[in-house]
Motif scaffolding. Structure first.
Motif, PDB file in Angstrom:
ATOM      1  N   THR A  42      21.836 -30.886  40.573  1.00  0.00           N
ATOM      2  CA  THR A  42      22.613 -30.872  41.501  1.00  0.00           C
ATOM      3  C   THR A  42      23.313 -30.062  42.021  1.00  0.00           C
ATOM      4  N   ASN A  60      16.006 -32.787  43.414  1.00  0.00           N
ATOM      5  CA  ASN A  60      17.095 -33.392  42.074  1.00  0.00           C
ATOM      6  C   ASN A  60      15.491 -34.574  41.390  1.00  0.00           C
ATOM      7  N   THR A  91      19.420 -40.514  43.254  1.00  0.00           N
ATOM      8  CA  THR A  91      18.222 -39.410  44.001  1.00  0.00           C
ATOM      9  C   THR A  91      18.135 -40.553  45.053  1.00  0.00           C
ATOM     10  N   GLY A 134      19.079 -33.747  34.710  1.00  0.00           N
ATOM     11  CA  GLY A 134      19.083 -32.547  34.388  1.00  0.00           C
ATOM     12  C   GLY A 134      19.642 -32.331  33.032  1.00  0.00           C
TER      13      GLY A 134
END
Length: 321
Positions: A42, A60, A91, A134
């Protein structure tokens, strides 16, 4: 047992929803408007949005798709399915959360309270043994190939590169504020994971164990555990007392010890979280559900019957995913 496992899944779902919603609020209403790059996918999304005007939620999902595909292949379904659900929730919240500065032009308030909000969200997600994918998952994949580096080292480098990108786009001042945000966020998430209920554990080495223990149990209504000790220099027998008390009660414990045996040796330790009679009580079956392990049908013995006293608490339990 089935009820507790169902309750645990419902709790995890609630934590993921609330946690990712808080994360989206911190990103869309604090970090992005103020140009604070806090690392992670992010954080990279904030940079890309300011350079190419691509919404953060699109970045993302686009960057996490290949990461999750690799994770399913190399890390297995069990370790990634819950994190995938968390990332999809994040998201979705990023797509629907309004985008404006929650604290106006006050970057200091944004830095501190953005870290609090984001840290609370991250902590709630981590409590379910999930992540939002991530850089955490990317670092785990890199670690499979670079075993001579630790996972924290890899995460530090990956997030450091993203923060360096934020330095190039937003300048040194915003980057310094971003570092403060990361610190606050980590402290808040750690507090959620390890517990807010700090206490003190006292170990007392004395020749007057019974008198001190009796006084603590009568005056403070706290349990005391007695251990046998030997002075290795003198070879003399010593009583070793252990008790858990609140922060304000530790002063009274020290007063009692000083009154009963001024020559006693005392060490005091911080306890992040303590569970048991007199503190936070947790049922054995619920604890088993949280650990996702099977327990015997017969109830476990109370701590007091095991000689551990009312004041003893357990260490924080790490959930198995």
């Amino acid at each position: 047992m089935k009820f507790f496992r169902t309750a645990s899944k419902a709790r995890d779902t609630l934590f993921i929803i609330v946690g990712t919603a808080l994360m989206a609020v911190s990103i869309n209403m604090v970090y992005d408007p103020m140009g604070i790059v806090n690392g992670g996918i992010t954080g990279l999304g904030i940079i890309i949005k300011h350079v190419a005007e691509i919404p953060i939620w699109i970045t993302n999902i686009a960057l996490n798709v290949p990461i999750f595909i690799c994770a399913f292949i190399f890390l297995g379904k069990r370790n990634t399915i819950k994190s995938l659900l968390a990332d999809l929730a994040l998201t979705a919240f990023l797509a629907v959360t309004p985008q404006f500065s929650l604290f106006g032009d006050d970057i200091l308030l944004s830095t501190v309270f953005g870290g609090v909000i984001g840290g609370a969200g991250i902590g709630l997600v981590f409590l379910t043994s999930a992540t939002t994918g991530g850089t955490d998952m990317l670092s785990a994949l890199i670690h499979r190939k670079l075993r001579h580096y630790t996972l924290p080292q890899i995460m530090f480098v990956v997030d450091g590169l993203i923060i360096a990108g934020g330095l190039a786009v937003f300048g040194i001042k915003n980057t310094m504020y971003a570092i403060i945000t990361i610190y606050v966020s980590n402290k808040v998430s750690d507090a959620l994971l390890e517990g807010f209920k700090f206490a003190k554990i006292a170990y007392i080495i004395t020749d007057h164990g019974k008198e001190i223990a009796d006084e603590i149990m009568v005056t403070l209504d706290r349990g005391v555990t007695g251990l046998d000790g030997t002075g290795m220099y003198s070879g003399n027998h010593k009583d070793v007392l252990m008790c858990a008390v609140s922060r304000k009660e530790i002063v009274e414990v020290l007063d009692i010890v000083n009154k009963k045996d001024p020559r006693a040796f005392v060490t005091v330790h911080d306890a992040r979280e303590v569970c048991g009679e007199g503190f936070v009580e947790i049922g054995c079956q619920l604890l088993g559900a949280a650990l996702d392990v099977k327990l015997d049908e017969s109830p476990l013995q109370p701590l007091s019957q095991l000689g551990l006293g009312r004041g003893l608490r357990r260490l924080p339990v790490l959930r198995r995913g």
